[in-house]
Design a protein around this motif. Structure first.
Motif, PDB file in Angstrom:
ATOM      1  N   ILE A 179       0.746  -1.172   0.010  1.00  7.79           N
ATOM      2  CA  ILE A 179      -0.193  -0.078   0.161  1.00  7.79           C
ATOM      3  C   ILE A 179       1.025   1.391  -0.039  1.00  7.79           C
ATOM      4  N   GLU A 180       1.030   1.758  -1.325  1.00  3.25           N
ATOM      5  CA  GLU A 180       1.908   3.164  -1.208  1.00  3.25           C
ATOM      6  C   GLU A 180       1.069   4.525  -0.976  1.00  3.25           C
ATOM      7  N   LEU A 181       1.600   5.373  -0.077  1.00  2.00           N
ATOM      8  CA  LEU A 181       0.925   6.337   0.349  1.00  2.00           C
ATOM      9  C   LEU A 181       1.827   7.593  -0.314  1.00  2.00           C
ATOM     10  N   HIS A 182       0.966   8.552  -0.543  1.00  2.00           N
ATOM     11  CA  HIS A 182       1.380   9.753  -1.272  1.00  2.00           C
ATOM     12  C   HIS A 182       2.052  10.605  -0.067  1.00  2.00           C
ATOM     13  N   PRO A 183       2.739  11.651  -0.237  1.00  2.00           N
ATOM     14  CA  PRO A 183       3.144  12.476   0.803  1.00  2.00           C
ATOM     15  C   PRO A 183       1.936  13.104   1.725  1.00  2.00           C
ATOM     16  N   ASN A 184       0.922  13.327   1.066  1.00  2.00           N
ATOM     17  CA  ASN A 184      -0.076  13.955   1.697  1.00  2.00           C
ATOM     18  C   ASN A 184      -1.211  13.218   2.314  1.00  2.00           C
ATOM     19  N   ASP A 185      -0.933  11.973   2.081  1.00  2.00           N
ATOM     20  CA  ASP A 185      -1.804  10.843   2.530  1.00  2.00           C
ATOM     21  C   ASP A 185      -2.000  10.973   4.082  1.00  2.00           C
ATOM     22  N   ASP A 186      -3.172  10.785   4.832  1.00  5.81           N
ATOM     23  CA  ASP A 186      -3.197  10.612   6.315  1.00  5.81           C
ATOM     24  C   ASP A 186      -2.922   9.136   6.759  1.00  5.81           C
ATOM     25  N   GLU A 187      -1.546   8.860   6.914  1.00 10.62           N
ATOM     26  CA  GLU A 187      -1.269   7.594   7.163  1.00 10.62           C
ATOM     27  C   GLU A 187      -1.891   6.980   8.583  1.00 10.62           C
ATOM     28  N   GLN A 188      -2.307   7.577   9.327  1.00 13.76           N
ATOM     29  CA  GLN A 188      -2.790   7.261  10.648  1.00 13.76           C
ATOM     30  C   GLN A 188      -4.383   6.649  10.421  1.00 13.76           C
ATOM     31  N   ALA A 189      -5.154   7.487   9.695  1.00  9.94           N
ATOM     32  CA  ALA A 189      -6.334   7.212   9.309  1.00  9.94           C
ATOM     33  C   ALA A 189      -6.315   5.822   8.545  1.00  9.94           C
ATOM     34  N   ILE A 190      -5.444   5.572   7.515  1.00  5.93           N
ATOM     35  CA  ILE A 190      -5.407   4.420   6.732  1.00  5.93           C
ATOM     36  C   ILE A 190      -4.811   3.113   7.484  1.00  5.93           C
ATOM     37  N   LEU A 201      -0.961   2.938  16.356  1.00  3.53           N
ATOM     38  CA  LEU A 201       0.105   3.924  16.665  1.00  3.53           C
ATOM     39  C   LEU A 201      -0.485   5.077  17.578  1.00  3.53           C
ATOM     40  N   THR A 202      -0.080   5.537  18.394  1.00  2.00           N
ATOM     41  CA  THR A 202      -0.495   6.651  19.174  1.00  2.00           C
ATOM     42  C   THR A 202      -0.240   8.025  18.674  1.00  2.00           C
ATOM     43  N   THR A 203      -1.145   8.931  18.999  1.00  6.73           N
ATOM     44  CA  THR A 203      -0.837  10.264  18.657  1.00  6.73           C
ATOM     45  C   THR A 203       0.668  10.644  19.051  1.00  6.73           C
ATOM     46  N   ALA A 204       1.098  10.406  20.021  1.00  7.44           N
ATOM     47  CA  ALA A 204       2.497  10.801  20.498  1.00  7.44           C
ATOM     48  C   ALA A 204       3.409  10.119  19.818  1.00  7.44           C
ATOM     49  N   GLU A 205       3.621   9.006  19.391  1.00  4.31           N
ATOM     50  CA  GLU A 205       4.510   8.386  18.494  1.00  4.31           C
ATOM     51  C   GLU A 205       4.405   8.994  17.104  1.00  4.31           C
ATOM     52  N   LEU A 206       3.407   9.521  16.481  1.00  2.00           N
ATOM     53  CA  LEU A 206       3.273  10.022  15.360  1.00  2.00           C
ATOM     54  C   LEU A 206       3.757  11.308  15.552  1.00  2.00           C
ATOM     55  N   LEU A 207       3.371  11.979  16.228  1.00  2.00           N
ATOM     56  CA  LEU A 207       3.963  13.635  16.545  1.00  2.00           C
ATOM     57  C   LEU A 207       5.210  13.612  16.987  1.00  2.00           C
ATOM     58  N   HIS A 275     -12.648  24.711  10.797  1.00  2.00           N
ATOM     59  CA  HIS A 275     -11.170  24.231  11.010  1.00  2.00           C
ATOM     60  C   HIS A 275     -11.600  23.674  12.665  1.00  2.00           C
ATOM     61  N   LYS A 276     -12.116  24.523  13.644  1.00  2.00           N
ATOM     62  CA  LYS A 276     -12.266  24.108  14.765  1.00  2.00           C
ATOM     63  C   LYS A 276     -12.957  22.865  14.920  1.00  2.00           C
ATOM     64  N   ASN A 277     -13.756  22.554  14.051  1.00  2.00           N
ATOM     65  CA  ASN A 277     -14.860  21.270  14.004  1.00  2.00           C
ATOM     66  C   ASN A 277     -14.184  20.342  13.461  1.00  2.00           C
ATOM     67  N   MET A 278     -13.179  20.472  12.498  1.00  2.00           N
ATOM     68  CA  MET A 278     -12.585  19.523  11.921  1.00  2.00           C
ATOM     69  C   MET A 278     -11.369  18.957  13.020  1.00  2.00           C
ATOM     70  N   TYR A 279     -10.635  19.901  13.597  1.00  2.00           N
ATOM     71  CA  TYR A 279      -9.715  19.694  14.463  1.00  2.00           C
ATOM     72  C   TYR A 279     -10.151  18.893  15.786  1.00  2.00           C
ATOM     73  N   ARG A 280     -11.199  18.924  16.318  1.00  2.00           N
ATOM     74  CA  ARG A 280     -11.633  18.386  17.557  1.00  2.00           C
ATOM     75  C   ARG A 280     -12.101  17.033  17.227  1.00  2.00           C
ATOM     76  N   ARG A 281     -12.105  16.258  16.190  1.00  2.00           N
ATOM     77  CA  ARG A 281     -12.340  14.948  15.976  1.00  2.00           C
ATOM     78  C   ARG A 281     -11.396  14.093  16.646  1.00  2.00           C
ATOM     79  N   SER A 284      -8.521  11.710  14.495  1.00  2.00           N
ATOM     80  CA  SER A 284      -7.735  12.311  13.692  1.00  2.00           C
ATOM     81  C   SER A 284      -6.855  13.372  14.231  1.00  2.00           C
ATOM     82  N   ILE A 285      -6.379  13.395  15.571  1.00  2.00           N
ATOM     83  CA  ILE A 285      -5.885  14.119  16.066  1.00  2.00           C
ATOM     84  C   ILE A 285      -4.369  14.460  15.659  1.00  2.00           C
ATOM     85  N   PHE A 286      -3.612  13.395  15.027  1.00  2.00           N
ATOM     86  CA  PHE A 286      -2.266  13.657  14.451  1.00  2.00           C
ATOM     87  C   PHE A 286      -2.487  14.493  13.310  1.00  2.00           C
ATOM     88  N   ALA A 287      -3.446  14.126  12.435  1.00  2.00           N
ATOM     89  CA  ALA A 287      -3.791  14.885  11.118  1.00  2.00           C
ATOM     90  C   ALA A 287      -4.390  16.363  11.477  1.00  2.00           C
TER      91      ALA A 287
END
Length: 731
Positions: A179-190, A201-207, A275-281, A284-287
């Motif tokens: 499974i090849e992801l492009h640079p802008n793909d959200d790896e955590q969601a996939i 994978l925890t948010t901390a590991e990704l961050l 953006h606030k509504n999107m970020y509070r999900r 998808s915290i890392f994204a």
């Protein structure tokens, strides 16, 4: 994203570099996995059939690697890729086919005339992994220690049978879904979608891998490690799971979610509502972090330095160990911390951290925490919906920069949304009688109350930690055998009252079942060597008077609920005075005083009353039927009266405390709008002649819940109106 079925030889080609993120978790496979892997490799080699090894998620990177431009980050596949390389190295050393290993698993850099392994490992395992890859002789590694990498090599070096395994068969028949992801793909969601049953994978590991690179190792060790990875205890703390609404998350994810909710309210950044509504999900915290940084041009270094400041506060004040020790009696962050873990209200975290960071005056902070305790506990007692809590503790309070007690109080009291209202005293009294509480919440409420009313005053025994208490239903749930139903009550009412706070006790030891489900005298005094309630509850303030009751029934449950409600209203006021005066339990009416000292009150409240009432010596009626009949007869004698005039004749103050509900008289409209599952019992609208109408057309019902003291007042009023009232007590 692109997914392709590929054999191992088309993944490891000698021209691709696979980079395991520098700060990724370590290699964790052990003997159990190695044994199965070896069996699988023998099967593939002998059968010469394709063997599926799952998916590998790889993300394309635009990095300059000399002549090698094909560079990928391993999002998922670290454990399998590592094992394959170690296994193939051990196999090729045994068969003398190191050239074959180098052809697929090593990448040449022509400019520097060097070669390196196609799999570049993380910080934790790199040294050991490179030691294995650089081996030139088929022999075990001395002193493998605790290294899973070195242990894996030694296992395969010992166990591989070259007659059963063939490198060419493995290269051809080991199959991955690439499974090849492009640079802008959200790896955590996939990753989460494909590996829903795997280790997330925890948010901390990704961050961590987002903020730091190999070149910033010093910053990582200076800033990140002391807070999040200092030692085993630190890691266990951040990995501890807490309840967040309907979700369970570990501390570190809960922290990063809370910090994000603080940051998006920063007026200097100016995050728009979309953006606030999107970020509070929360899924998808890392994204959200990545998009926030990119969209609003936030300096990553400044951001993670602020993260570290807040993380220190979180680690200092937010800890589940609070249930293992007693808590202070005064308003403070320790009591808030207790509520987070016992009342499952981690939605408070963003605002709690915001206050800790921005309110420097300790008294002001504690006044704020005191108000929040009143607010949250009142809503817990009343089972208020908390659907809007996340909005309150982020956008509303942080967005409005609420940093003082007065501003907090003003904001809560002046909001229009009923969903966020602070329940008033009348509602509190009603809910102590009517709301069934789950065990964990009831125990937490009683513990908070016990710790508060003690107020550091001397007691024979010290209050224990929360974890040492258990909840006991004074009248047991299995009541049928030893607890006969009293006249005037039905099974449904009893089952409801059993689960209300008036019937619940916190005890330092769970009663033996033979005592817990026994009759009241046995439950109170114990049986043989098995202790009863009186032994365990003698020094608990919230149990004052219970053990002196000669009987325990619906009347005593109601009376104790009323007593507890009156104390709770003082402990958790509808608004908190900023001087936070001490609460003196000794100055309050005591349940045991009601039971022991005031005989008339004892007769009224602690024993079931069987008095019947009659108009002019005709049919004798129960209290509820008598009151309804009185109002109906008075209306028949005065048909011209409006509803307002009737309310003046029979005002709400005639109702006993806790019995008012929607008033002495309640209009049909108010009754229909009243959201209370026990309302039919309170007004009994479906009974014959209970639906009354005033001269101005208002349809109304009469309250049917009365104490003997309340009815005695109405008897006096009835006699003054010319009615001849007779009484009879069945006993």
């Amino acid at each position: 994203m692109e997914a392709t079925k590929l054999p191992l030889a088309s993944i490891f080609t000698g021209h691709r570099v696979f980079d395991i993120p520098f700060y990724q978790r370590s290699y964790v496979w052990k003997k159990e996995q190695w044994e199965r892997f070896l069996e699988d490799m023998e099967f593939v080699s002998i059968e010469s059939k394709d063997y599926f090894l799952g998916s590998a998620i790889l993300k394309q990177q635009n990095l300059n690697m000399g002549v090698t431009a094909d560079h990928r980050t391993v999002i998922d596949g670290q454990q399998r890729f590592t094992t394959i390389v170690i296994f193939c190295k051990a196999l090729c050393l045994k068969t003398g086919e190191l050239d074959e290993f180098d052809r697929y698993f090593m990448v040449r850099n022509k400019k520097e005339s060097t070669k390196k392994c196609a799999l570049v490992h993380s910080m934790n395992d790199r040294k050991d992994f490179e030691q294995v890859v650089s081996l030139t002789e088929d022999k075990p590694i001395d002193d493998a220690g605790n290294s899973s990498i070195l242990q894996a090599y030694n296992y395969f070096q010992e166990k591989i049978d070259v007659n059963k395994v063939d490198i060419d068969e493995l290269l051809s028949h080991l199959i991955f879904i690439d499974i090849e992801l492009h640079p802008n793909d959200d790896e955590q969601a996939i990753f989460d979608t494909i590996n829903s049953l795997g280790v997330r994978l925890t948010t901390a590991e990704l961050l961590k891998n987002y903020f730091f690179t190999e070149s910033t190792l010093e910053e990582y060790q200076e800033l990140w490690v002391p807070i999040f990875e200092k030692d085993k205890g630190t890691s266990e703390y951040w990995n501890f799971q807490i309840t967040a609404g309907r979700l369970k998350r570990n501390n570190i994810d809960a922290f990063f979610s809370a910090f994000l909710n603080i940051k998006i309210q920063d007026r200097e950044i100016g995050v728009d509502n979309e953006h606030k509504n999107m970020y509070r999900r929360v899924d998808s915290i890392f994204a959200s972090y990545k998009d926030l940084i990119a969209t609003y041009n936030i300096d990553k270094k400044e951001l993670y330095q602020e993260i570290i400041e807040y993380a220190k506060l979180y680690a200092k004040y937010i800890n589940s160990d609070v249930v293992e020790s007693d808590i202070p009696s005064k308003s403070c962050v320790e009591r808030i911390n207790f509520m987070i873990f016992t009342l499952d209200c981690s939605t408070m975290l963003p605002y709690i951290l915001y206050v800790l960071k921005n309110v420097k005056n300790e008294k002001e902070r504690n006044d704020i925490f005191g108000y929040l305790e009143s607010y949250v506990v009142r809503r817990a007692i009343c089972k208020s919906e908390n659907n809007s809590f996340s909005d309150l503790f982020s956008e509303i309070l942080i967005g409005n920069e609420i940093k003082t007690f007065e501003n907090l109080k003003s904001l809560i009291e002046n909001r229009d949304e009923m969903a966020l209202a602070l329940p008033n005293d009348e509602k509190m009294q009603e809910c102590f009688h009517d709301i069934e509480q789950p065990n964990k919440r009831a125990l937490a409420i009683l513990y908070l109350m016990e710790s508060r009313v003690r107020n550091n005053q001397p007691h024979a025994t010290k209050i224990l930690s929360f974890s040492e208490y258990s909840l006991e239903h004074i009248m047991p749930k299995k009541y049928e055998k030893s607890w006969p139903l009293n006249d005037g009550y039905d099974e449904e009412t009893r089952r409801m009252m059993i689960n209300t706070l008036g019937n619940m006790a916190m005890l330092p030891q769970k009663l033996n079942s033979s005592v817990s489900n026994a009759d009241w005298n046995t439950k109170k005094n114990g049986k043989g060597t098995r202790k009863g309630i009186s032994f365990f509850a003698s020094d608990l303030v919230t149990m004052k008077g219970v053990v002196t009751c000669p009987e325990w029934n619906e009347d005593t449950i109601w009376n104790r609920a009323e007593w507890l409600a009156n104390i709770a209203i003082k402990i958790w006021p509808s608004y908190q005075e900023t001087n936070d005066d001490d609460f003196d339990i000794e100055a309050e009416t005591k349940l045991d005083q009601v039971n022991q000292e005031d005989e008339s009150a004892k007769s009224r409240n602690m024993n079931h009353d069987n008095t019947k009432y009659s108009f002019d010596g005709t049919e004798f009626l129960s209290k509820s039927e008598f009151v309804v009949t009185l109002v109906r007869k008075y209306l028949e004698n005065h048909p011209q009266l409006t509803y307002k005039e009737l309310k003046g004749k029979y005002p709400d103050r005639l109702c006993a405390k806790g019995y008012k509900f929607r008033g002495f008289l309640c209009t049909e409209k108010d009754y229909n709008e009243w959201n209370n599952k026990y309302k039919e019992k309170r007004y009994q609208p479906n009974k014959e002649n209970h639906r009354l109408t005033s001269s101005d057309g208002v349809v109304f019902y009469v309250n049917t819940q009365w104490t003997k003291e309340g009815v005695d007042k109405l008897v006096k009023i009835a006699k003054a109106d010319g009615f001849s009232i007779y009484t009879r007590n069945k006993s």
